[in-house]
Design a protein around this motif. Structure first.
Motif, mmCIF file in Angstrom:
data_model
loop_
_atom_site.group_PDB
_atom_site.id
_atom_site.type_symbol
_atom_site.label_atom_id
_atom_site.label_comp_id
_atom_site.label_asym_id
_atom_site.label_seq_id
_atom_site.Cartn_x
_atom_site.Cartn_y
_atom_site.Cartn_z
ATOM 1 N N ARG A 1 3.385 13.065 1.121
ATOM 2 C CA ARG A 1 2.569 11.996 1.703
ATOM 3 C C ARG A 1 3.054 10.613 1.304
ATOM 4 N N TRP A 2 3.779 10.525 0.200
ATOM 5 C CA TRP A 2 4.331 9.252 -0.280
ATOM 6 C C TRP A 2 5.493 9.588 -1.189
ATOM 7 N N GLN A 3 6.516 8.732 -1.174
ATOM 8 C CA GLN A 3 7.633 8.965 -2.079
ATOM 9 C C GLN A 3 8.361 7.675 -2.403
ATOM 10 N N SER A 4 8.980 7.695 -3.556
ATOM 11 C CA SER A 4 9.864 6.624 -3.987
ATOM 12 C C SER A 4 11.059 7.284 -4.664
ATOM 13 N N THR A 5 12.242 7.028 -4.149
ATOM 14 C CA THR A 5 13.468 7.494 -4.803
ATOM 15 C C THR A 5 14.386 6.295 -4.965
ATOM 16 N N SER A 6 14.924 6.163 -6.168
ATOM 17 C CA SER A 6 15.737 4.990 -6.475
ATOM 18 C C SER A 6 16.523 5.231 -7.758
ATOM 19 N N GLU A 7 17.483 4.356 -8.009
ATOM 20 C CA GLU A 7 18.186 4.412 -9.293
ATOM 21 C C GLU A 7 17.270 3.952 -10.424
ATOM 22 N N GLU A 8 16.250 3.177 -10.091
ATOM 23 C CA GLU A 8 15.283 2.693 -11.074
ATOM 24 C C GLU A 8 13.962 3.446 -10.886
ATOM 25 N N PRO A 9 13.255 3.733 -11.964
ATOM 26 C CA PRO A 9 11.979 4.434 -11.822
ATOM 27 C C PRO A 9 10.903 3.540 -11.212
ATOM 28 N N PHE A 10 10.022 4.149 -10.445
ATOM 29 C CA PHE A 10 8.868 3.454 -9.892
ATOM 30 C C PHE A 10 7.859 3.277 -11.019
ATOM 31 N N MET A 11 7.497 2.041 -11.319
ATOM 32 C CA MET A 11 6.646 1.778 -12.478
ATOM 33 C C MET A 11 5.260 1.245 -12.110
ATOM 34 N N ALA A 12 4.996 1.003 -10.847
ATOM 35 C CA ALA A 12 3.687 0.481 -10.435
ATOM 36 C C ALA A 12 2.708 1.636 -10.259
ATOM 37 N N VAL A 13 2.545 2.413 -11.334
ATOM 38 C CA VAL A 13 1.769 3.650 -11.239
ATOM 39 C C VAL A 13 0.271 3.395 -11.045
ATOM 40 N N LYS A 14 -0.244 2.280 -11.526
ATOM 41 C CA LYS A 14 -1.666 1.977 -11.293
ATOM 42 C C LYS A 14 -1.918 1.699 -9.816
ATOM 43 N N SER A 15 -1.006 0.988 -9.172
ATOM 44 C CA SER A 15 -1.182 0.732 -7.738
ATOM 45 C C SER A 15 -1.012 2.026 -6.942
ATOM 46 N N LEU A 16 -0.144 2.910 -7.403
ATOM 47 C CA LEU A 16 0.012 4.210 -6.751
ATOM 48 C C LEU A 16 -1.287 5.008 -6.852
ATOM 49 N N LEU A 17 -1.913 4.997 -8.011
ATOM 50 C CA LEU A 17 -3.177 5.696 -8.186
ATOM 51 C C LEU A 17 -4.239 5.116 -7.250
ATOM 52 N N ALA A 18 -4.316 3.807 -7.158
ATOM 53 C CA ALA A 18 -5.289 3.169 -6.272
ATOM 54 C C ALA A 18 -5.037 3.557 -4.818
ATOM 55 N N GLU A 19 -3.784 3.559 -4.401
ATOM 56 C CA GLU A 19 -3.446 3.924 -3.027
ATOM 57 C C GLU A 19 -3.724 5.401 -2.768
ATOM 58 N N ALA A 20 -3.460 6.241 -3.747
ATOM 59 C CA ALA A 20 -3.741 7.672 -3.602
ATOM 60 C C ALA A 20 -5.243 7.904 -3.454
ATOM 61 N N ARG A 21 -6.021 7.207 -4.245
ATOM 62 C CA ARG A 21 -7.484 7.338 -4.134
ATOM 63 C C ARG A 21 -7.965 6.913 -2.751
ATOM 64 N N ARG A 22 -7.342 5.874 -2.214
ATOM 65 C CA ARG A 22 -7.741 5.360 -0.905
ATOM 66 C C ARG A 22 -7.356 6.325 0.214
ATOM 67 N N THR A 23 -6.173 6.903 0.115
ATOM 68 C CA THR A 23 -5.662 7.715 1.225
ATOM 69 C C THR A 23 -5.936 9.208 1.096
ATOM 70 N N LEU A 24 -6.219 9.694 -0.095
ATOM 71 C CA LEU A 24 -6.446 11.129 -0.276
ATOM 72 C C LEU A 24 -7.515 11.679 0.666
ATOM 73 N N PRO A 25 -8.648 10.992 0.847
ATOM 74 C CA PRO A 25 -9.633 11.519 1.798
ATOM 75 C C PRO A 25 -9.089 11.626 3.222
ATOM 76 N N LEU A 26 -8.195 10.730 3.600
ATOM 77 C CA LEU A 26 -7.608 10.790 4.944
ATOM 78 C C LEU A 26 -6.759 12.042 5.117
ATOM 79 N N TRP A 27 -6.090 12.458 4.062
ATOM 80 C CA TRP A 27 -5.226 13.637 4.153
ATOM 81 C C TRP A 27 -6.032 14.893 4.428
ATOM 82 N N THR A 28 -7.245 14.949 3.875
ATOM 83 C CA THR A 28 -8.058 16.151 4.026
ATOM 84 C C THR A 28 -9.019 16.052 5.195
ATOM 85 N N GLU A 29 -9.488 14.849 5.538
ATOM 86 C CA GLU A 29 -10.443 14.687 6.619
ATOM 87 C C GLU A 29 -9.783 14.707 7.990
ATOM 88 N N ARG A 30 -8.600 14.176 8.097
ATOM 89 C CA ARG A 30 -7.954 14.045 9.390
ATOM 90 C C ARG A 30 -7.751 15.390 10.088
#
Length: 126
Positions: free
Chosen positions: A87-116
């Motif tokens: 549902r979301w991915q980040s691949t790079s030579e550098e690690p994705f470090m904005a993990v708090k924003s990822l958690l917020a976005e996951a919380r927002r979109t997770l219901p859409l994944w199951t409700e849709r």
């Protein structure tokens, strides 16, 4: 860099779990290499989530987190739903470090994944 990303995710493990997300780390290190890396950075406690070794790089290749030109693994972070869809991915030579924003976005979109799917089924859509 990998251990920095793991350290950024570790304090949020319970919050990810509350959002219905299980964290699993996959490393290119051997099991012994993981132990050495972990102790080298002075980690005082175990990670709160599973960390597995993929020294053969099969998972990295399967998920497109491998640079074939440079012949090296990349940092990859994926949100995969219960059906196995990425549902979301980040691949790079550098690690994705904005993990708090990822958690917020996951919380927002997770219901859409199951409700849709249920909403489409209710309308008779395939």
């Amino acid at each position: 860099h990998c251990i920095e990303q793991l350290a950024a995710l570790a304090p949020l493990d319970a919050e990810f779990a509350q959002a219905g997300i299980t964290l699993i780390g996959v490393s290119t290190d051997t099991v012994e290499g993981l132990r050495e890396s972990y102790s080298a950075v002075g980690a005082k406690t175990a990670l709160p989530f599973t960390l597995v070794s993929d020294h053969a790089l099969a998972t990295f290749r399967d998920y497109g987190a491998f640079d074939v030109r440079g012949n090296k693994a990349l940092h990859g972070l994926f949100l995969i739903d219960a059906g196995g869809r990425i549902r979301w991915q980040s691949t790079s030579e550098e690690p994705f470090m904005a993990v708090k924003s990822l958690l917020a976005e996951a919380r927002r979109t997770l219901p859409l994944w199951t409700e849709r799917p249920a909403a489409f089924a209710a309308r008779g859509a395939p």
